[in-house]
Design an enzyme around this catalytic site. Sequence first.
Site, PDB file in Angstrom:
ATOM      1  N   HIS A 299       0.823  -1.200   0.000  1.00  0.00           N
ATOM      2  CA  HIS A 299       0.000   0.000   0.000  1.00  0.00           C
ATOM      3  C   HIS A 299       0.868   1.266   0.000  1.00  0.00           C
ATOM      4  CE1 HIS A 299      -3.765   2.142   1.093  1.00  0.00           C
ATOM      5  NE2 HIS A 299      -2.930   2.987   1.661  1.00  0.00           N
TER       6      HIS A 299
ATOM      7  N   HIS B  86     -10.428   2.359  -1.770  1.00  0.00           N
ATOM      8  CA  HIS B  86     -10.716   1.966  -0.392  1.00  0.00           C
ATOM      9  C   HIS B  86     -11.545   0.681  -0.420  1.00  0.00           C
ATOM     10  CE1 HIS B  86     -10.871   3.809   3.874  1.00  0.00           C
ATOM     11  NE2 HIS B  86      -9.640   3.611   3.513  1.00  0.00           N
TER      12      HIS B  86
ATOM     13  N   ARG C 220      -8.329  14.483   2.570  1.00  0.00           N
ATOM     14  CA  ARG C 220      -7.115  14.837   3.324  1.00  0.00           C
ATOM     15  C   ARG C 220      -5.872  14.810   2.443  1.00  0.00           C
ATOM     16  NH1 ARG C 220      -9.359  11.606   6.934  1.00  0.00           N
ATOM     17  NH2 ARG C 220      -7.885   9.921   6.638  1.00  0.00           N
TER      18      ARG C 220
END
Lengths: 241, 941
Positions: free
Chosen positions: B220, B283, B304
């Site tokens: 990731h 996600h 974000r």
Amino acid sequence: MVTSLVLRVDGTNCEQETVSALKLAGSKVDLVHINELIRRMVSLEDYQALIIPGGFSFGDHIAAGKIIANYMKLKLKKDISNFIDANKPILGICNGFQALLKSGFLDIDATLLANNTGLFIDNWINLKKEADSIFTNGIQTLFIPINHGEGRFFADDIILRKLEEEQRIIFKYIDNPNGSSEDIAGIINETGNVMGLMPHPEKFVNYYTHPYWTRLPQETREKEGEGLAIFKNLVKACEKL
Amino acid sequence: MNKSWYISIFPKIGINEPLMQDIKTNLNDFGIEAEIFTIQNYMIHGALNEEQVAEICRNLLIDHVSHQYLINENNFTFPNWKQAYTITIRYKQGVMDATGLSVKQMIQSIGLKVYEVKSGTSILLKTDIEKDKLAKAIKNFLVNDLIEDFSITEEKPKKTHTTLIPLSDIDSDALMQLSKDHMLSLNVEEMKKIQHHYQKIGREPYDVELETIAQTWSEHCIHKTFSGTILYQGKEIQSLLKSFIMKATQQIEADWCISVFTDNAGIIKFDDRYGLAVKVETHNHPTALDPYGGAGTGSGGVFRDVMGVGAKPILSTDNLFFGSLDISLDKLPRGVMHPKRLLKGSVSGIRDYGNKMGIPTANGSIGFHKDYLGNPLVYAGCVGILPLKKYVRNHQTGDLVVLVGGKTGRDGIHGVTFASGTLTYESEVIASSAVQIGNPLEQKRVLDALLKARDHEAEPLYSAITDCGGGGLSSAIGEMGKDLGVEVNLEKVPLKYDELLPWEIWISESQERMLLAVPPKNIEKMKEIFELDNSDLSVIGQFTDSKTLVLTYYDEIVCNLSMEFLHKGIPKVHRNATEYPCIEKTINLEDIESYNKDLRLILAHPMVASKAWIIRQYDHEVQANTITKPLQGEMFDAHGDSCVIKPLTDSWQGFVTSNGFNPSYSRNPRKMALSSIDEAIRNNICSGGRRFAILDNFSWGNPEDGKNLGALVEACQACYEAAIAFKTPFISGKDSLYNDFKSDDGEIITIPHTLLITSVGIVPDIRKSITTDFMSEESHIYLVGETYQELGGSVFYDIRNIQDGEIPDVDLAKAKLIFDKMIQAIDQDLILSCHDCSDGGLAVTIAEMCFGGNLGVTIDLNKIITSLDKDYKILFSESNSRFVVEVKDCKAFETWMDGVPIHNIGKITGDKIIINGLVNKNIINERISDLKEIWKKTFDW
């Protein structure tokens, strides 16, 4: 020059477009956090108009507008009451309407509940003016968007009759989108200077936000958006003070 | 005296509560009939007497017009409703309870002493169903036991402290067992490298260190596959990212690219003053376990990312992929949620995060494929705007490490290592801590304060900014401190829950947190700004010049790692890719006399049907910059291509964000990738976009499988070629590569290889934008581009249940020519309305344009110059690079488009779609209003 206070709290989210609309209508604008009023860093007295814009104040936790309403009635009651007594205009849009209603400044025992569809709705709707007020000079109908999950105006029959008789229902939906009693979209307080309005006039101040402006002729596109009239009326009312 | 009080709030008689109806419908889906009454409840612990509690209820909690309340001391009972069952749902300990928190603050602000408030919902049911069945239904449809309890028992906190993990003299098997036991997702070479490192420095690692390495080295965070060496067709590819994706960007040399592939989001120039920051994230795994929280925090996280370069989010996008909606409940593998529940939950999550933060969700789409069953995909995207001068990244030794926003809890621990493995039927049990809960209110506070800190003076008050996303503080601080060195005092991190261990604090992925580097001289001003906006700010450490990562917990050192080893120690991955078998068997059908029925089925197909049910729940108007909307036309109910956003009040310039994806073409990964890029750009062109930047987002099956990897290489090669041909640089990207689901009987379902291309185009003057709705009677309709026999993966083949057929290809040179000509034709006002041809082909494109204009058409397929010999091929082929356009001045249009294949196929007239075929007349003859009704019905939930 008229100076308006746009009140923001945690979770307010229509403040920028509300500030823009007011400026376009000829007002100077200060964007102020409620903490600045509570802590006396800013004084409400110094302003001619108070606007509570849309959003999800405090996340709409408990219920929409509930926490900001609590702050308004517990911490700012005197300031806001004095403001109203001085006949200065207050406009609450969407979440601001919920806040004004639930804090009692609209002088009526009514509330705004979850839409009868159970869903948040973003759509454009038609309003018709039901009664005159300082906010509505020259307005007969309005085509502006709604963007809310809890916009269903609710009151019992006695209250509804009272609102009707006192000509305090200012706007009604032409096609009721959320199950509001008597199609009510906007009301005013007893002294006629505090208006709560569920739809968003600040979202339509120029024709390029109209939902199908590409179908409209060039001369229409160059006009000002229908929502701007509300803000212009508000500024005019301030100028007369 | 401290006491616990239970407050129940419920509607007065006659008040309709949509929540009740919703629960009822959900239970009905499960075959359970029940009468339902819902109660909102709060458990309040504090030094309160009954009178004070009553005051709280009256003044703070209830709406006296519509609701009433009941107070019980120490326990919950509700006398007036004789239910068979009471289900009380509450968030688990340590999980974000945003409402509870707000109520607590509210009560404290009126001067009462309260220590804890937990919000919850009770559902009273009158039903004669047996308990087991009900429990199953509740578990499946109402609660998510990853985050919610439906009892009052509480998880017992663990009581241990930081430990050393001995690994210096254990064998490979034991190393792998260790990796598995601690959910590190590290392979044997990586574990050996770590072992070797600690042997060299002569000690055992702390748990915090091992966790830090696992986070930093996760697929990731470091994209092992994309940066590793791959052997394919006898050639060695050094890195997919550098050899294809970034290489295209480097060769294009666009001077309007400000920051690519290095920061949280790609940044391009909007005009001379402002930049656009763009990011798209996946996600997927969190959404599989908890669709509402997973998809919502997907949006929250990508917002974000954009805030993490100092930009203000101005557009939220979502692209969602689910298994077939019509799968029956008994066919669901264990541990898998029904696609309909996943869809509803994901939409609600994205809706609430975007709406509450006030970021318009004005772009997106939904795809379906049976193989997304165990592994739904959620792509959350965001575009933000920032003054170019305010983009800073110049932190130095001595600057403070500052954490702002939400508190840290146990939510989201091991998110990234979990995302770097395969989902199984047990994931919902094992990975419960990997799910995050969002609190958009908290993030809006952070955003407000950050923008003030950015704009307070000529320079931002911070010297660097990043988000706390995957890997939590570990990734954010490790990355920010990697060239300097940093020391962090973990006990200074504000916690939601006191019992967190140091390693948990360090890697928790609790949401709504941002990390800043702040020069000491600015810290007081920063504190003042954040305090006014009710947002937390904590100084938790300082940047050093030690080139090491030092973590302490109450003066005890719990981590002392060399930055060099942490960031460069990972052994490079070497993988073998094998050729992906592309099978494209030609199919030839006989024509039939009427395609009315097929068109109806296609319009009702979930890929094509109206998505208004979803779009209207998203606030796509907030910020008042949405110029052309997701729903267009006279009744504003027809699909647009992509929305135009005008972000500045003093400029008519705007931008368009569009998407391209074609998982149903993944039998041929190369053509799939080409088609996705072609679609993203042509879609953007229709809305007025020019000068395109693109983003790649790969969701793939396990890359350790050679065939999957071969498919990935083919797709990356295609990405490079298309980007070069279209001169569209990649500015950011993301990959999620372990999208397999292992069911309890050992079957592995791999998702169709999915590449989402997001394109951002600039609109020089939004007043010249056009939309998809037909404008006026008697206009001419042109098909631009060539139609081939390319029905493989089409919606038409799907309704006919045909799995084979040729996948649409892209002739890059021809496509580029068509695109350039189309852009200029729109600029010269030669085109009144325009829609790109994609899912469902020509017939669907025309139908949608008719829906917008409430106007009919008469079309003659003989007007199309083509070698195709069957009506169905022309009607439903999904060949790329095609547009349908409405034209008034045919001569001017044809003259301009000289050299490009265009076909004058008919006229706008009447209120029906009439299409005459090559031989048969009226192969389609339907009233627009009838078709529109069918098209709207599928998602009319």
